[in-house]
Motif scaffolding. Sequence first.
Motif, PDB file in Angstrom:
ATOM      1  N   MET A  16     -14.417 -19.724 -19.807  1.00 60.90           N
ATOM      2  CA  MET A  16     -15.058 -19.720 -20.987  1.00 60.90           C
ATOM      3  C   MET A  16     -14.550 -19.655 -22.096  1.00 60.90           C
ATOM      4  SD  MET A  16     -17.484 -17.023 -19.577  1.00 60.90           S
ATOM      5  CE  MET A  16     -18.061 -16.044 -21.280  1.00 60.90           C
ATOM      6  N   PHE A  17     -13.049 -18.942 -21.883  1.00 62.77           N
ATOM      7  CA  PHE A  17     -12.778 -19.064 -23.641  1.00 62.77           C
ATOM      8  C   PHE A  17     -12.106 -20.622 -23.666  1.00 62.77           C
ATOM      9  CE2 PHE A  17      -8.249 -18.891 -24.728  1.00 62.77           C
ATOM     10  CZ  PHE A  17      -8.246 -18.834 -25.818  1.00 62.77           C
ATOM     11  N   LEU A  18     -11.701 -21.635 -22.370  1.00 63.56           N
ATOM     12  CA  LEU A  18     -11.469 -23.291 -23.336  1.00 63.56           C
ATOM     13  C   LEU A  18     -12.844 -23.962 -23.339  1.00 63.56           C
ATOM     14  CD1 LEU A  18      -9.206 -23.830 -19.984  1.00 63.56           C
ATOM     15  CD2 LEU A  18      -8.167 -23.484 -22.202  1.00 63.56           C
ATOM     16  N   MET A  19     -13.952 -23.081 -23.624  1.00 66.42           N
ATOM     17  CA  MET A  19     -14.568 -24.236 -23.622  1.00 66.42           C
ATOM     18  C   MET A  19     -15.101 -23.777 -25.588  1.00 66.42           C
ATOM     19  SD  MET A  19     -17.544 -24.396 -20.364  1.00 66.42           S
ATOM     20  CE  MET A  19     -17.563 -23.207 -19.737  1.00 66.42           C
ATOM     21  N   THR A  20     -14.527 -23.048 -25.386  1.00 66.97           N
ATOM     22  CA  THR A  20     -15.315 -21.934 -26.819  1.00 66.97           C
ATOM     23  C   THR A  20     -14.407 -22.316 -28.032  1.00 66.97           C
ATOM     24  OG1 THR A  20     -14.517 -19.756 -26.380  1.00 66.97           O
ATOM     25  CG2 THR A  20     -16.707 -20.042 -26.119  1.00 66.97           C
ATOM     26  N   ARG A  21     -12.892 -22.437 -26.864  1.00 68.26           N
ATOM     27  CA  ARG A  21     -12.038 -23.292 -28.316  1.00 68.26           C
ATOM     28  C   ARG A  21     -12.136 -24.560 -28.654  1.00 68.26           C
ATOM     29  NH1 ARG A  21      -6.150 -24.087 -25.760  1.00 68.26           N
ATOM     30  NH2 ARG A  21      -5.388 -25.255 -27.611  1.00 68.26           N
ATOM     31  N   SER A  22     -12.293 -25.219 -27.698  1.00 65.96           N
ATOM     32  CA  SER A  22     -12.573 -26.735 -28.164  1.00 65.96           C
ATOM     33  C   SER A  22     -14.157 -27.000 -29.145  1.00 65.96           C
ATOM     34  CB  SER A  22     -13.125 -27.347 -26.548  1.00 65.96           C
ATOM     35  OG  SER A  22     -14.366 -27.266 -26.177  1.00 65.96           O
ATOM     36  N   LYS A  25     -12.999 -25.863 -32.336  1.00 61.06           N
ATOM     37  CA  LYS A  25     -12.112 -27.223 -33.033  1.00 61.06           C
ATOM     38  C   LYS A  25     -13.181 -28.498 -33.759  1.00 61.06           C
ATOM     39  CE  LYS A  25      -8.057 -27.947 -31.156  1.00 61.06           C
ATOM     40  NZ  LYS A  25      -7.650 -28.549 -30.125  1.00 61.06           N
ATOM     41  N   LYS A  26     -13.964 -28.528 -32.858  1.00 62.55           N
ATOM     42  CA  LYS A  26     -14.685 -29.083 -33.546  1.00 62.55           C
ATOM     43  C   LYS A  26     -15.423 -29.259 -35.258  1.00 62.55           C
ATOM     44  CE  LYS A  26     -15.600 -31.913 -28.860  1.00 62.55           C
ATOM     45  NZ  LYS A  26     -16.998 -32.253 -28.332  1.00 62.55           N
ATOM     46  N   GLN A  27     -15.991 -27.739 -34.623  1.00 69.49           N
ATOM     47  CA  GLN A  27     -16.583 -27.253 -36.003  1.00 69.49           C
ATOM     48  C   GLN A  27     -15.315 -27.011 -37.635  1.00 69.49           C
ATOM     49  OE1 GLN A  27     -18.057 -23.016 -34.232  1.00 69.49           O
ATOM     50  NE2 GLN A  27     -19.711 -24.116 -33.768  1.00 69.49           N
ATOM     51  N   GLN A  28     -13.936 -26.652 -36.927  1.00 69.71           N
ATOM     52  CA  GLN A  28     -12.977 -27.388 -37.802  1.00 69.71           C
ATOM     53  C   GLN A  28     -13.633 -28.088 -38.694  1.00 69.71           C
ATOM     54  OE1 GLN A  28     -10.044 -24.782 -36.491  1.00 69.71           O
ATOM     55  NE2 GLN A  28     -10.212 -23.224 -36.188  1.00 69.71           N
ATOM     56  N   GLN A  29     -13.061 -29.606 -37.221  1.00 67.13           N
ATOM     57  CA  GLN A  29     -12.719 -31.328 -38.105  1.00 67.13           C
ATOM     58  C   GLN A  29     -14.119 -31.316 -38.239  1.00 67.13           C
ATOM     59  OE1 GLN A  29     -11.893 -33.223 -34.505  1.00 67.13           O
ATOM     60  NE2 GLN A  29      -9.978 -32.427 -33.678  1.00 67.13           N
ATOM     61  N   ALA A  30     -15.655 -30.817 -38.037  1.00 61.69           N
ATOM     62  CA  ALA A  30     -16.417 -31.163 -39.252  1.00 61.69           C
ATOM     63  C   ALA A  30     -16.693 -30.062 -40.683  1.00 61.69           C
ATOM     64  CB  ALA A  30     -17.586 -31.026 -38.365  1.00 61.69           C
TER      65      ALA A  30
END
Length: 170
Positions: A16-22, A25-30
């Motif tokens: 769950m930690f790895l999925m929320t982290r990715s 990261k995508k939200q920050q890039q957007a």
Amino acid sequence: MSLVTLLPFIVLIGAMFLMTRSAKKKQQQAVQMRNQMQPGTGVRTIGGMYATVKELHDDTVLLEVAPGVHAVYAKNSIGAVLDDAEYNRIVHGDSDLKVDGDIVPDDASSLTEATTEATDSDSDSADDAKIDLGKKPEADVADTKDDEAEAKDDDAEPKDGKANGETDAK
């Protein structure tokens, strides 16, 4: 409690930690991509519309979708910020692309020209090699159906000894 009983929970929490982290990261890039927008930049909305940025506000963007046509969009609705060359290629049709291989035609006419030339030269042999698929003209089919129907009517005897249309009802 032993480590073996806690192991499935630890693995689940790690996944769950790895999925929320990715996802973060995508939200920050957007968000970073949307912050790079400036007036005059070409963008694509999440609906697939291409437009030019005219004004930027805190949560909204004024886009020029056509010359003289302006629309207000939420910043979150911007799907991609395009560089000038890509925007001009897509919107205005400016193509500086160089193609190394053959270009495929829009229609199949060039594909059929080669086959018609081959069949014209072999027309004599094509006439001799016609295949009968067993389809009969409609008049012949109708005659054979009438003959079969008459033969069935003559040979037909009622199975239960009753004539056509008779029933047991009283």
